[in-house]
Structures are given as C-alpha cells and as structure tokens.
Design a protein around this motif. Structure first.
Motif, PDB file in Angstrom:
ATOM      1  N   PRO A   1       0.909  -1.109  -0.268  1.00  0.00           N
ATOM      2  CA  PRO A   1      -0.102   0.160  -0.056  1.00  0.00           C
ATOM      3  C   PRO A   1       1.021   1.293   0.009  1.00  0.00           C
ATOM      4  CG  PRO A   1      -0.672  -1.615   1.563  1.00  0.00           C
ATOM      5  CD  PRO A   1       0.454  -2.275   1.025  1.00  0.00           C
ATOM      6  N   LYS A   2       0.762   2.078  -0.983  1.00  0.00           N
ATOM      7  CA  LYS A   2       1.633   3.372  -1.207  1.00  0.00           C
ATOM      8  C   LYS A   2       1.272   4.230   0.116  1.00  0.00           C
ATOM      9  CE  LYS A   2       1.175   3.211  -6.111  1.00  0.00           C
ATOM     10  NZ  LYS A   2       0.407   1.880  -6.053  1.00  0.00           N
ATOM     11  N   ARG A   3       0.262   4.183   0.754  1.00  0.00           N
ATOM     12  CA  ARG A   3       0.051   4.947   2.234  1.00  0.00           C
ATOM     13  C   ARG A   3       1.119   4.548   3.048  1.00  0.00           C
ATOM     14  NH1 ARG A   3      -2.660   3.435   6.682  1.00  0.00           N
ATOM     15  NH2 ARG A   3      -3.432   5.078   7.979  1.00  0.00           N
ATOM     16  N   THR A   4       1.274   3.144   3.238  1.00  0.00           N
ATOM     17  CA  THR A   4       2.158   2.407   4.120  1.00  0.00           C
ATOM     18  C   THR A   4       3.729   2.704   3.847  1.00  0.00           C
ATOM     19  OG1 THR A   4       0.639   0.393   4.635  1.00  0.00           O
ATOM     20  CG2 THR A   4       3.099   0.358   5.193  1.00  0.00           C
ATOM     21  N   VAL A   5       3.972   2.858   2.392  1.00  0.00           N
ATOM     22  CA  VAL A   5       5.411   3.310   2.276  1.00  0.00           C
ATOM     23  C   VAL A   5       5.595   4.863   2.394  1.00  0.00           C
ATOM     24  CG1 VAL A   5       7.156   3.422   0.320  1.00  0.00           C
ATOM     25  CG2 VAL A   5       5.341   1.636   0.394  1.00  0.00           C
ATOM     26  N   ALA A   6       4.596   5.550   2.337  1.00  0.00           N
ATOM     27  CA  ALA A   6       4.744   6.853   2.544  1.00  0.00           C
ATOM     28  C   ALA A   6       5.044   7.324   4.017  1.00  0.00           C
ATOM     29  CB  ALA A   6       3.619   7.828   1.988  1.00  0.00           C
ATOM     30  N   VAL A   7       4.019   6.621   4.958  1.00  0.00           N
ATOM     31  CA  VAL A   7       4.114   6.656   6.252  1.00  0.00           C
ATOM     32  C   VAL A   7       5.606   6.214   6.723  1.00  0.00           C
ATOM     33  CG1 VAL A   7       3.140   5.985   8.546  1.00  0.00           C
ATOM     34  CG2 VAL A   7       1.710   6.799   6.771  1.00  0.00           C
ATOM     35  N   GLY A   8       5.913   5.034   6.272  1.00  0.00           N
ATOM     36  CA  GLY A   8       7.293   4.610   6.726  1.00  0.00           C
ATOM     37  C   GLY A   8       8.612   5.394   6.393  1.00  0.00           C
ATOM     38  N   ALA A   9       8.429   5.923   5.244  1.00  0.00           N
ATOM     39  CA  ALA A   9       9.385   6.952   4.813  1.00  0.00           C
ATOM     40  C   ALA A   9       9.276   8.136   5.668  1.00  0.00           C
ATOM     41  CB  ALA A   9       9.184   7.621   3.430  1.00  0.00           C
ATOM     42  N   SER A  10       8.218   8.630   5.967  1.00  0.00           N
ATOM     43  CA  SER A  10       7.993   9.818   6.928  1.00  0.00           C
ATOM     44  C   SER A  10       8.937   9.497   8.451  1.00  0.00           C
ATOM     45  CB  SER A  10       6.609  10.412   7.144  1.00  0.00           C
ATOM     46  OG  SER A  10       6.375  10.865   6.000  1.00  0.00           O
ATOM     47  N   VAL A  11       8.553   8.292   8.822  1.00  0.00           N
ATOM     48  CA  VAL A  11       9.070   7.785  10.015  1.00  0.00           C
ATOM     49  C   VAL A  11      10.578   7.775  10.045  1.00  0.00           C
ATOM     50  CG1 VAL A  11       9.416   5.678  11.665  1.00  0.00           C
ATOM     51  CG2 VAL A  11       6.908   6.646  10.821  1.00  0.00           C
ATOM     52  N   LEU A  12      11.310   7.174   9.054  1.00  0.00           N
ATOM     53  CA  LEU A  12      12.632   7.287   8.982  1.00  0.00           C
ATOM     54  C   LEU A  12      13.281   8.575   8.854  1.00  0.00           C
ATOM     55  CD1 LEU A  12      13.476   4.491   5.929  1.00  0.00           C
ATOM     56  CD2 LEU A  12      14.062   4.300   8.551  1.00  0.00           C
ATOM     57  N   SER A  13      12.372   9.650   7.989  1.00  0.00           N
ATOM     58  CA  SER A  13      13.212  10.960   7.999  1.00  0.00           C
ATOM     59  C   SER A  13      12.981  11.601   9.285  1.00  0.00           C
ATOM     60  CB  SER A  13      12.354  11.570   6.963  1.00  0.00           C
ATOM     61  OG  SER A  13      12.630  10.865   5.639  1.00  0.00           O
ATOM     62  N   ALA A  14      11.791  11.522  10.064  1.00  0.00           N
ATOM     63  CA  ALA A  14      11.616  12.330  11.316  1.00  0.00           C
ATOM     64  C   ALA A  14      12.666  11.734  12.179  1.00  0.00           C
ATOM     65  CB  ALA A  14       9.918  12.007  11.892  1.00  0.00           C
ATOM     66  N   ALA A  15      12.772  10.236  12.463  1.00  0.00           N
ATOM     67  CA  ALA A  15      13.534   9.617  13.472  1.00  0.00           C
ATOM     68  C   ALA A  15      15.096   9.919  13.157  1.00  0.00           C
ATOM     69  CB  ALA A  15      13.265   8.224  13.698  1.00  0.00           C
ATOM     70  N   SER A  16      15.324  10.062  12.012  1.00  0.00           N
ATOM     71  CA  SER A  16      17.011  10.481  11.865  1.00  0.00           C
ATOM     72  C   SER A  16      17.429  11.630  12.078  1.00  0.00           C
ATOM     73  CB  SER A  16      17.227   9.958  10.340  1.00  0.00           C
ATOM     74  OG  SER A  16      16.401  11.047   9.580  1.00  0.00           O
ATOM     75  N   LEU A  17      16.321  12.719  11.720  1.00  0.00           N
ATOM     76  CA  LEU A  17      16.841  14.097  12.009  1.00  0.00           C
ATOM     77  C   LEU A  17      16.537  14.264  13.473  1.00  0.00           C
ATOM     78  CD1 LEU A  17      14.999  16.351   9.353  1.00  0.00           C
ATOM     79  CD2 LEU A  17      17.292  15.235   9.590  1.00  0.00           C
ATOM     80  N   ALA A  18      15.752  13.638  14.282  1.00  0.00           N
ATOM     81  CA  ALA A  18      15.388  13.671  15.773  1.00  0.00           C
ATOM     82  C   ALA A  18      16.674  13.127  16.572  1.00  0.00           C
ATOM     83  CB  ALA A  18      14.238  12.994  16.220  1.00  0.00           C
ATOM     84  N   ALA A  19      17.191  11.943  15.937  1.00  0.00           N
ATOM     85  CA  ALA A  19      18.493  11.392  16.400  1.00  0.00           C
ATOM     86  C   ALA A  19      19.609  12.397  16.445  1.00  0.00           C
ATOM     87  CB  ALA A  19      18.823  10.185  15.688  1.00  0.00           C
TER      88      ALA A  19
END
Length: 419
Positions: free
Chosen positions: A72-90
């Motif tokens: 599901p493209k929604r799942t991929v978009a959400v997962g990409a956002s999680v990676l991006s948000a977590a990396s900058l927060a770290a």
C-alpha cells in the motif's frame, strides 16, 4: 491552477504531507552540513557526510519504487516519514547531548537519505489513485508547485534557524515537519495498494527496468533528463563559481542562484496556467533553456573582465538561469502528466523511481567529469560542448516519432501480470 482540488480530503492529505516533507527535505541537508562543520569537518569530512545522505538515496530509489508497486502506497509514505523524522531527531539529540561525531552524523544522514528514496515513488504514484485520470493534469501541477515551494522554504528556513539558533534546533524542527507529514499521510486512502503480486522484489526491479527499456518514449525522456542534469551540474555548479570569481564576484553569484530558484516558482505558475496540456514533444524544447547559462558562462570565461562590465555579465547570467528554471518546469510537468496518464498503474512507482534516479545520477556524473574535460580543452570549450550536448539531446528526443505520438497513443492499461 485548480486549487479547488484541495477540497478533496485525500488530495489535501497528499498535498500538505508532501509540502511538509519537501520543506523538511530542504531544511535537513542544510542543518546536517552546518552540524558537520561545527564538529570540525573540513571539505573532505563535509563531503563524506553529504555523500552519506546522497548515496543511499541513489542506491535505494529503485527498490523504493518496487516496494511502492507491491505494498500500500500509504504504508510506504508513512514509513518513509518515520525514517526521516527519526533520523533528524536522532541527530538533534546527539548534538544537544554533545555525543555527536562525524561517523554518527554520517550514519544518521544515510538513514535520512534512505527515507527520501521511499518517499518520492510512493507519493508520486498514489496521485492517480486519488484524483483519477480526469483531474490528473491539475493535480500534477499543484504537486510540482508544492515541491518547489517546499524546497525553497526549507532551504531558506534551515539556514535562518541555524544562523539564529543552532543546527540541532534546525534538525529538531525538521523532525517535527516530517512528523506532521506523517500525520497528513495517514489520511491517504488504504485502497491504493500496489498491483504486483507474488514473486520477489528483485524480479519487480528487473520488470520495472525492462518496462522502461521497451517503452521508447519513456526511455528517451529519462535519457534527456539525465543529460540535461549532467550538463547543467557540470557547467553551472562547478564552473559557475569559477566564472563568478573571474567576473562579478561571489556575493552576486549567490543572488544569481536566488534568481534561478525564483524561476522554478514562476515556471510552475506558468505551467499551472497551461495546466499540463503542452504536447510532450514541444515540452522538450523547454530543456533548451538549460543551455543558456552554459553559453553565458563560456562568454564570461572567454572575455577579459575589463572589456565587459561584470554587472552586465551578472544580469545576463541571471536571466539565463531564470529561463533555464522556467524551461525545466515547462518540460517536467508534461512529462509527469504523460507518465500518470499512459503508464499502467502497476508500474507507476517504479517508473517514477527511474525518472528520479536519472535526474539524481546526472548531477554527480557531470560534476565529476567536467574537471578532466576542462583540463583537456579549457573551461570555455567545455561549457560550449555541454551546451551543444543539451541541444543535440533535445533535438533527438523532440524529433523522436514515439515521443511525438505519446500524447495520442496510450500504453495498454492491462499489462501482462507479473509473477
């Protein structure tokens, strides 16, 4: 531009999710670069940190496209956002606690680049699922506008926050932006599921590449994008600063870059009025604009500074960069519309991944190759050669029979099922 599309809940979720993500994508690299400098990185160290973000993006973009055609493209978009948000927060936490090192910063940058590789194919391919074929032209224009505005605002805001506060504050803001994008993408329809079933992701990758290879108009457009970015990056990004030192100076070079960015916004507005209805073969002429600054730079490096007023060179280079940006937008939007309307949905994400890869790959290739070429023939001849390469590529693609017929002939909607 048809702003009434924002009344559609699903499109509104996609539009604002992408806008927030593009702002974060513009802000993140700026903050990471200054964070590396604050940690003592020189030119080599900074280059490594920047490469740590760019390389995963290049390597994983095709995989991201294959995954978006399967899940599901929604799942991929959400997962990409999680990676991006977590990396900058770290990264922000590491800097705030004085635990950051250049290797750790490089690792965080790599995760951030990986997130970008999954974001672009999924959010581009889901557009057609949301608005349908009838509104795809208007939706494509608005999507391009959101990207340009997001990157411009993100870069400017990122630099401002770093200057006023610190890189870790900028990174925290970037993480917050991706978190908000995550919430927006949650509103995307769950039904937008990839069409590929069974088999392996490696086979999906091969199937996507084979589709591009046998779709001649698509292959021609991808090659044109690669060549245009190759020539522009090598000529403008590498030789442009040298020409500025030779003539009007470094500060005005920065203003010329701002004018170039403004051209992207104006080009998107002009394309919005055209609503993506320009024939693809005609749209390729827009790429000729990318040869204009190459020619001006060749003249700057050929003529002695005291013969022509440097401010005149600055003016004409700014006009050329402005025209190049408008031409790029007038080319890109018809390409997006053609892909959305004529590529079967089961291949959409992989095709967008290939298009993104072609553009991204052309830039470092041009930046690497131009140096040896300059040593052989000199900078002015190298620039003229790059401009000629753009003209030849545009001519070849614009006259290609498959490209000229692409607006009249659709690729069959029911491709052979992949296994």
């Amino acid at each position: 531009m048809n702003w009434s599309l924002l009344r559609l809940a699903a499109f509104r979720s996609l539009f604002f999710g992408r806008l927030l993500s593009w702002i974060g994508s513009g802000l993140g690299p700026v903050a990471l670069a200054f964070a590396a400098i604050d940690l003592g990185a020189g030119a080599t160290g900074l280059g490594i940190v920047v490469a740590c973000r760019s390389v995963p993006n290049l390597v994983l973009i095709l995989f991201g496209g294959a995954l978006a055609d399967r899940l599901p493209k929604r799942t991929v978009a959400v997962g990409a956002s999680v990676l991006s948000a977590a990396s900058l927060a770290a990264a922000a936490v590491l800097l705030a606690t004085s635990s950051a090192t250049l290797p750790l910063l490089g690792a965080v940058a790599a995760v951030n680049g990986a997130g970008a590789a999954f974001f672009v194919p999924a959010t581009s391919a889901v557009l057609r699922e949301i608005v349908g074929d009838r509104l795809i032209r208007d939706a494509t224009v608005l999507g391009r506008v959101s990207m340009n505005i997001g990157l411009i605002v993100g870069t400017a805001v990122g630099g401002g926050i770093v200057q006023a506060f610190s890189p870790e504050i900028a990174l925290a803001v970037g993480s917050l932006l991706f978190t908000c994008a995550l919430a927006a993408f949650a509103g995307l329809p769950r039904r937008a599921v990839g069409s590929v079933r069974g088999g392996h992701v490696a086979r999906d990758l091969a199937g996507g590449l084979a589709f591009v290879w046998r779709t001649h108009w698509l292959l021609a457009v991808l090659l044109l994008s690669l060549i245009a970015q190759f020539a522009f990056a090598g000529g403008v990004q590498v030789l442009g600063p040298i020409a500025a030192d030779h003539s009007f100076g470094r500060s005005l070079w920065g203003f010329a870059g701002a004018v170039q960015t403004l051209g992207l916004v104006v080009g998107a507005v002009v394309a919005g009025h055209l609503r993506g209805r320009v024939r693809l073969a005609v749209a390729t002429l827009g790429v000729l604009g990318m040869a204009l600054p190459l020619g001006v730079l060749a003249l700057i490096l050929s003529v002695a500074p005291y013969i022509v007023d440097p401010l005149h060179w600055f003016f004409w280079l700014s006009v050329a960069l402005f025209g190049a940006s408008i031409g790029l937008e007038l080319f890109t939007i018809p390409v997006d519309v053609a892909i959305q309307l004529q590529v079967p949905r089961s291949y959409l994400a992989r095709v967008y991944a290939c298009l993104t890869l072609a553009s991204l790959l052309g830039m470092p290739l041009g930046e690497i190759v131009v140096g040896p070429v300059v040593m052989l023939v000199g900078a002015p001849f190298a620039l003229v050669g790059l401009a000629g390469l753009v003209v030849v590529a545009v001519t070849a693609v614009g006259l290609n029979g498959r490209v000229r017929r692409v607006d009249l002939e659709a690729i069959p909607r029911q491709p052979r099922r992949e296994r």
